[in-house]
Write an enzyme that holds these catalytic residues in place. Structure first.
Site, mmCIF file in Angstrom:
data_model
loop_
_atom_site.group_PDB
_atom_site.id
_atom_site.type_symbol
_atom_site.label_atom_id
_atom_site.label_comp_id
_atom_site.label_asym_id
_atom_site.label_seq_id
_atom_site.Cartn_x
_atom_site.Cartn_y
_atom_site.Cartn_z
ATOM 1 N N TYR A 17 24.868 11.592 62.793
ATOM 2 C CA TYR A 17 23.723 11.860 63.668
ATOM 3 C C TYR A 17 22.393 11.466 63.020
ATOM 4 O O TYR A 17 21.419 12.207 63.085
ATOM 5 C CB TYR A 17 23.695 13.336 64.065
ATOM 6 C CG TYR A 17 24.954 13.798 64.754
ATOM 7 C CD1 TYR A 17 25.231 13.400 66.062
ATOM 8 C CD2 TYR A 17 25.866 14.609 64.102
ATOM 9 C CE1 TYR A 17 26.400 13.802 66.704
ATOM 10 C CE2 TYR A 17 27.036 15.025 64.728
ATOM 11 C CZ TYR A 17 27.294 14.614 66.028
ATOM 12 O OH TYR A 17 28.447 15.016 66.642
ATOM 13 N N TYR A 144 31.083 22.615 73.003
ATOM 14 C CA TYR A 144 31.209 21.401 72.185
ATOM 15 C C TYR A 144 32.659 21.287 71.728
ATOM 16 O O TYR A 144 33.225 22.246 71.190
ATOM 17 C CB TYR A 144 30.280 21.441 70.970
ATOM 18 C CG TYR A 144 30.490 20.259 70.043
ATOM 19 C CD1 TYR A 144 29.913 19.028 70.330
ATOM 20 C CD2 TYR A 144 31.298 20.375 68.919
ATOM 21 C CE1 TYR A 144 30.133 17.929 69.510
ATOM 22 C CE2 TYR A 144 31.513 19.285 68.090
ATOM 23 C CZ TYR A 144 30.931 18.071 68.385
ATOM 24 O OH TYR A 144 31.166 16.990 67.574
ATOM 25 N N ASP A 245 40.087 25.967 72.063
ATOM 26 C CA ASP A 245 39.595 25.144 70.953
ATOM 27 C C ASP A 245 39.085 26.074 69.861
ATOM 28 O O ASP A 245 37.958 26.561 69.921
ATOM 29 C CB ASP A 245 38.488 24.214 71.457
ATOM 30 C CG ASP A 245 37.850 23.388 70.347
ATOM 31 O OD1 ASP A 245 38.212 23.575 69.172
ATOM 32 O OD2 ASP A 245 36.969 22.565 70.662
ATOM 33 N N LYS A 274 39.232 22.131 60.789
ATOM 34 C CA LYS A 274 38.197 22.570 59.853
ATOM 35 C C LYS A 274 38.758 23.355 58.672
ATOM 36 O O LYS A 274 39.128 22.775 57.665
ATOM 37 C CB LYS A 274 37.111 23.347 60.586
ATOM 38 C CG LYS A 274 36.174 22.463 61.428
ATOM 39 C CD LYS A 274 34.955 23.209 61.871
ATOM 40 C CE LYS A 274 34.053 22.386 62.771
ATOM 41 N NZ LYS A 274 33.421 21.245 62.118
#
Length: 430
Positions: A17, A144, A245, A274
């Site tokens: 980003y 997200y 998720d 993660k």
């Protein structure tokens, strides 16, 4: 790292980003130990990010290092097509044991985004195998789910990258963001809009996909467990699949091993990543029920149509299995509870600060929402000069430290956040 290396980095290496034309400053880390990052100039930073929420055991953990070394002495990689290996079996055995009972079939993937892609493909293939064309998903605003195309298509359409890819992304359905916060009294009306979307469109829907309890990078919001229970009830009533998720929330971050446990529900497909490897390597998984797996396998294709080259990489599986063993043997619930108590005590008073719009804490997550967007370069410099590593975005300054963090280290993080919100120069002009 020498100046030439940093100049090369700035001129040629694209970081997440960031702009190649005007890149944000990058700070050279040369070592990491427990909860501290060491810069090239010798300074040490207390890490408040767990390397984007993954390094729950801290850095350079001897057991994780040993697991990698042991596996490397055997083989670093082997294809998973037509082959299995002990590390994959050990990891999947642990995943099946610790996840809700209906989830017993494990697909190992490369990253969180890919796990979401896999879950969505599972849902699409499930309905295809049943002879129904259901190609839309229902999700929540301010969610997200990743940066790959299918994952992007179920991220918030206004608060993400949708506008850049209009015409390429499929159009899915978005329910309003839950308004009933985690500790609020439950309001039954909070799911009215979601229920209406399901009633109207359920014959087109393959699944509902959401982040249980905590909406992560889309806004760091915490919603009421009853909302998640109602979603499960509605999916059951209208025979929809539910995809949870838990890339960000899995493995203890919210105070429960999985955030779904706050609501006492089990999804049809669960995505994890993660923290799965303790932050050492990239690995994720999508777990599903025997019903979903058998339905897909009995379809026209006769199999699930996905297979990454590095699927079930032995190094990643070995370290993930050891990371789960460490969790099982450790006192992570007590560690997370202590972090939560300290975050509440230190951050909640910041609600009175002029720059602060809200403060939220759940488990080992502390969020300070500001009234103005942060100046990322300025506030990052301030944090580094203060001896901490915190990476805010937009109007969110948040902490997700490793579970092993000491109270003194956490106090340094929270004190620096307090100092930052008291400094108007660290925020963009509006």
């Amino acid at each position: 790292m020498n100046p030439a290396d940093l100049a090369f980095d700035r001129g040629h290496i694209w970081h997440p980003y960031t702009s190649m034309r005007d890149p944000l400053p990058c700070y050279p880390v040369v070592a990491a130990q427990e909860c501290r990052l060491q810069l090239a100039d010798g300074r040490q930073l207390v890490d408040g990010m767990s390397s984007w929420w993954a390094a729950v055991h801290g850095y350079n953990h001897p057991r994780l290092n040993q697991a990698l070394q042991n596996q490397m002495a055997q083989m670093s990689h082997v294809m998973f097509g037509g082959i299995t290996h002990p590390s994959a079996v050990a990891l999947c055995r642990r995943l099946v044991a610790i996840t809700p009972a209906p989830l017993e079939c494990v697909f190992l993937a490369d990253s969180g985004s890919v796990a979401v892609e896999v879950a969505m493909k599972m849902a699409l293939q499930f309905w295809q195998a049943r002879g129904e064309k259901r190609q839309r998903f229902l999700t929540l605003r301010n969610g997200y789910h990743g940066d790959t195309f299918a994952a992007m298509s179920v991220c918030d359409p206004q608060n993400s990258m949708h506008s850049l890819y209009q015409g390429y992304l499929p159009e899915h359905l978005f329910a309003p963001t839950p308004t009933c916060r985690f500790d609020d009294p439950w309001r039954e009306s909070d799911t009215d809009a979601l229920e209406q979307l399901i009633v109207t469109h359920h014959r087109q829907l393959s699944a509902v996909i959401l982040e249980p309890i905590v909406q992560g990078a889309g806004g760091m919001r915490f919603y009421h467990p009853r909302y998640l229970q109602r979603v499960r009830e509605l999916c059951d009533r209208y025979q929809l699949l539910l995809i949870a998720d838990e890339i960000a929330t899995g493995f203890g971050r919210t105070g429960r091993l999985f955030a779904c446990e706050h609501a006492g529900i089990a999804p049809d497909i669960l995505c994890v990543g993660k923290a799965l490897t303790g932050g050492t390597m990239t690995l994720s998984a999508a777990l599903t029920t025997r019903r979903v797996a058998d339905t897909i396998s009995n379809g026209a294709a006769g199999c699930f149509m996905h297979g990454p080259t590095f699927m079930a990489n032995p190094l990643a599986c070995a370290v993930a299995a050891e990371s789960l063993a460490i969790l099982e043997e450790s006192h992570w619930p007590e560690q997370v509870a202590a972090i939560e108590a300290q975050l509440r005590a230190a951050l909640m008073p910041l609600k009175a600060a002029a720059e602060v719009a809200d403060v939220r804490v759940l488990g080992a997550i502390g969020v300070v929402e500001t009234r103005r967007p942060v100046d990322v370069a300025a506030i990052q410099r301030f944090f580094v000069e203060s001896g901490v590593w915190i990476r805010p975005f937009g109007r969110l300054i948040y902490l997700m430290p490793p579970y092993i963090i000491s109270s003194d280290e956490l106090a340094k993080l929270t004190a620096t956040v307090a100092a930052a919100v008291d400094n108007p120069q660290l925020f963009k002009m509006t």
